[in-house]
Design a protein around this motif. Structure first.
Motif, short mmCIF file in Angstrom:
data_model
loop_
_atom_site.label_atom_id
_atom_site.label_comp_id
_atom_site.label_asym_id
_atom_site.label_seq_id
_atom_site.Cartn_x
_atom_site.Cartn_y
_atom_site.Cartn_z
N UNK A 13 13.52 -21.59 156.14
CA UNK A 13 13.74 -20.39 155.33
C UNK A 13 13.88 -19.22 156.29
N UNK A 14 15.05 -18.63 156.34
CA UNK A 14 15.32 -17.59 157.34
C UNK A 14 14.91 -16.21 156.82
N UNK A 15 13.66 -16.14 156.31
CA UNK A 15 13.16 -14.87 155.79
C UNK A 15 11.65 -14.85 155.95
N UNK A 16 11.16 -14.05 156.90
CA UNK A 16 9.72 -14.02 157.16
C UNK A 16 9.02 -13.06 156.21
N UNK A 17 7.68 -13.03 156.29
CA UNK A 17 6.89 -12.22 155.37
C UNK A 17 6.56 -13.00 154.11
N UNK A 18 5.84 -12.32 153.18
CA UNK A 18 5.47 -12.99 151.92
C UNK A 18 6.59 -12.89 150.90
N UNK A 19 7.18 -11.68 150.80
CA UNK A 19 8.28 -11.47 149.86
C UNK A 19 9.18 -10.37 150.42
N UNK A 20 10.50 -10.49 150.21
CA UNK A 20 11.42 -9.49 150.77
C UNK A 20 11.41 -8.16 150.03
N UNK A 21 10.65 -8.04 148.94
CA UNK A 21 10.55 -6.76 148.23
C UNK A 21 9.26 -6.73 147.43
N UNK A 22 8.76 -5.50 147.21
CA UNK A 22 7.57 -5.28 146.39
C UNK A 22 7.98 -4.35 145.26
N UNK A 23 7.69 -4.76 144.00
CA UNK A 23 8.08 -3.92 142.86
C UNK A 23 6.92 -3.72 141.91
N UNK A 24 7.06 -2.69 141.09
CA UNK A 24 6.07 -2.39 140.06
C UNK A 24 6.49 -3.08 138.77
N UNK A 25 5.62 -3.90 138.21
CA UNK A 25 5.93 -4.66 137.00
C UNK A 25 6.06 -3.74 135.79
#
Length: 734
Positions: free
Chosen positions: A428-440
């Motif tokens: 998976x060529x994407x590090x970190x937990x998630x590529x974005x953080x949003x408000x539900x």
């Protein structure tokens, strides 16, 4: 009668972005071309490199300053080195000073002497009286004197034999031993050259043919060695090197990644009894200078390095090998934007020596040169021994409940392989937990203030990190827009998959390899060692894990999320994806165990995926090259890209528009001038970015247009309000 002249003119370059040379006065005899001198420039003293002895100065002689010091008794760069660098200046149209100084280690750029560092050696001052003047209890001192009676030794060599600094000081106080500083003796590897014949496997027919072709080559001979992953390209390199080293000539091996260097060195050291040095950014300044000197003086037989190693002087270079020649890291993307593969080809031509480009997925430029007969095309289609080509499976991700990116079918396949004692690799060529953080609650997204991009959420560190400008900030406790507390990650990163794997497969150990958890020196090698020793059963990583590694127990490789690459706007995107896909797939089934490659996609019927899975890279590349030819794109045309950036967008647009208005009337009708247009990510690291593309059917026409543009830039007032650069043969657009 006039007095004889006591001084003359020298022309120098400085490591600055100005596209000009400078004249100074020097006492006679003049320092040779290729020597460094110290000069006064502006309000400071700078190291400069002598590039000429003009008969006439570029300004009035009375305005010239004298040089301050001559730093080198002999040139640090030979005429041959200077010729290569001068060609690079003319071709890449870059500031000469920055090009020439790129070939020098940092310490030489700072004015340090081009000499090896002295080494401390302990000597026995009284060999005949080793046992005298010592008490019967002084066992260590007596042992030290006996060792030193045989030969002088360094403190490190004595320490491994149990002789401490205190023991040596005691001997020095008694006048029995002393420490002296001396230069290391150059290695005479040609006299002791040997090959470990027991390490040489029996070549298959394809390998033997490739080695024979390289051995028979005379003069400049370019080869493209295209071999499926695991087909034994490294063994071809090793056997191609043998006659070159036997003749006392040096070999340069270029590799794309520092991480690949240790295993390459170990393989080469096991085969050849010769000095092998490395050149890469992970070395200290002193280590790099010593390695550079060893190359220049000929005491290094084999040099293994990354991109910049190509510019190093050699005493007698006899062969150049470029492993993974397609890799994007061979192209420098800032400053002096050269391509190591292309410059290596020129260096081999000037030295009249063979050069071998090796890859399982050759760059389209290299394939085009092979198809047109410019390169000799060597093919390796078989894997040595019992290794077989992996089976490819395309899994449809639509209407399937994914668990952190893992489909039920993939989880089942993993369980089957792990239960048999095999290893599984997930890409998976994407590090970190998630590529974005949003408000539900309100849909707010955590956007980087300095880039047109979202922050990546790193859950373990509780940080938001922009992977484009490196800016970081803590994760907010509540939404800054609505105050809501339901902040959720969207998308998939390696950290998230790692946590999911621990829950799904608690009985197996997972290792994650990405830039976040390999920052500590040596950690990457420790992870690789753990994989080879079987301490980890599940391997999860980014592109770092995909290149050049041999994991014999990996029987299943899965690519988790690649759909974005199928619809990228850059015309090179499909080529890069295909190369990455084949490289990742090549980690499976490299030994006697059969392997499988799984690719999860919401578009399993996509023509690119079907072509790669069913027909392979060669068929894909030939089809894609025909499409490039019909569209008039590289390698069937040539490009130059002007990049411009500024804190505001308007100065970039005004500058490029003014350049286009003045340049277009000078250009032939068949030369394409595209733009100006903004970058795909217009704002990055607080800078707005715009670009202008020139494209021509022949290199000469493009060079003329680029030179005309450079001449016009000096007349455009807006040029002072922006930062601009020129990239010849760009491999990516902004």
């Amino acid at each position: 009668m006039s007095a004889p002249a006591t001084s003359g003119l020298i022309r120098v370059v400085l490591p600055i972005p100005l596209r000009q040379e400078f004249d100074y006065l020097s006492e006679l005899p003049l320092p040779a071309i290729g020597c460094r001198v110290m000069v006064s420039f502006g309000n400071s003293s700078q190291v400069a490199l002598v590039v000429g002895h003009p008969e006439q100065a570029s300004v009035a002689v009375h305005k010239l300053k004298p040089i301050q010091t001559v730093l080198d008794p002999r040139p640090v760069l030979t005429a041959q080195d200077m010729g290569l660098l001068d060609w690079a200046v003319q071709y890449y149209l870059h500031a000469a000073g920055e090009v020439y100084f790129q070939a020098l280690p940092t310490l030489l750029r700072k004015g340090e002497a081009a000499d090896y560092k002295t080494i401390s050696y302990w000597h026995n001052c009284a060999p005949g009286a080793s046992g005298q003047a010592l008490s019967p209890q002084a066992h260590k001192q007596r042992q030290a004197l006996e060792l030193l009676a045989q030969s002088p030794l360094t403190p490190g060599e004595l320490e491994v034999r149990g002789i401490t600094a205190g023991v040596l000081k005691g001997l020095a106080d008694k006048g029995l031993a002393e420490k002296r500083e001396q230069l290391p003796a150059p290695a005479d590897w040609r006299r002791d050259y040997a090959v470990n014949e027991d390490d040489k496997p029996r070549l298959n027919t394809e390998q033997a043919l490739a080695v024979s072709c390289i051995h028979q080559a005379s003069g400049f001979s370019p080869f493209l060695l295209e071999g499926v992953t695991g087909s034994g390209k490294t063994e071809v390199y090793l056997q191609a090197m043998e006659p070159v080293l036997r003749q006392g000539r040096q070999v340069l091996v270029l590799v794309p990644e520092i991480g690949l260097t240790p295993q390459t060195i170990a393989r080469f050291q096991h085969r050849f009894k010769v000095p092998i040095v490395t050149l890469h950014s992970g070395l200290s300044e002193r280590e790099r200078l010593d390695a550079w000197l060893a190359c220049r003086d000929g005491s290094a037989a084999v040099v293994i390095g990354t991109r910049s190693a190509l510019l190093t002087p050699f005493a007698e270079l006899g062969l150049i090998l470029i492993d993974e020649e397609h890799d994007a890291s061979f192209k420098q993307q800032d400053g002096f934007r050269y391509h190591a593969r292309d410059l290596a080809m020129l260096r081999a031509r000037r030295l009249a020596i063979p050069i071998v480009l090796g890859s399982a997925t050759p760059a389209f430029e290299s394939l085009h040169n092979a198809h047109s007969g410019k390169y000799r095309h060597l093919l390796l289609r078989q894997r040595p021994g019992a290794a077989t080509i992996a089976q490819h499976l395309l899994l449809d991700s639509k209407h399937v409940q994914l668990h952190a990116g893992l489909s039920p079918q993939l989880i089942q396949l993993m369980e089957g392989e792990l239960s048999q004692g095999n290893q599984v690799m997930l890409f998976l060529n994407r590090r970190g937990y998630a590529p974005a953080l949003l408000c539900h609650d309100c849909g707010w997204l955590a956007d980087c203030e300095r880039c047109d991009a979202h922050y990546t959420w790193h859950r373990g560190k509780a940080r938001l990190h922009c992977h484009h400008c490196d800016h970081q900030r803590p994760v907010p406790r509540q939404c800054p827009r609505c105050g809501g507390r339901q902040l959720l990650g969207t998308g998939l990163g390696t950290e998230q998959v790692e946590l999911a794997l621990a829950a799904l497969f608690p009985q197996y150990n997972t290792v994650r390899i990405d830039r976040d958890n390999t920052r500590r020196k040596g950690s990457f090698q420790q992870h690789l060692a753990g994989i080879r020793e079987g301490r980890y059963q599940i391997l999860l990583g980014t592109q770092m894990l995909a290149k050049g590694h041999h994991f014999p127990d990996v029987t299943l490789v899965a690519l988790l999320d690649v759909d974005a690459a199928l619809f990228a706007s850059d015309f090179r995107a499909t080529e890069r994806f295909a190369q990455l896909y084949i490289q990742v797939a090549g980690r499976a089934g490299r030994a006697s165990k059969p392997g499988r490659v799984v690719l999860q996609s919401h578009h399993p019927d996509h023509a690119l995926l079907q072509d790669l899975a069913n027909q392979g890279y060669d068929h894909f590349a030939r089809t894609a090259l025909k499409e490039r030819q019909q569209a008039g794109l590289p390698p069937f045309s040539y490009q130059a890209l002007f990049r411009v950036q500024a804190p505001q967008s308007e100065p970039c647009q005004y500058f490029l528009q003014a350049l286009v208005e003045q340049l277009k009337p000078l250009l032939p009708a068949e030369l394409l001038c595209a733009g100006p247009f903004s970058a795909q990510m217009e704002k990055k690291a607080g800078q707005f970015r715009h670009q202008l593309l020139l494209q021509a059917d022949n290199r000469r026409q493009l060079a003329i247009a680029a030179r005309q543009a450079l001449a016009l830039i000096d007349t455009i007032p807006q040029a002072r309000k922006v930062r601009w650069s020129l990239d010849i043969d760009p491999t990516e657009l902004w």
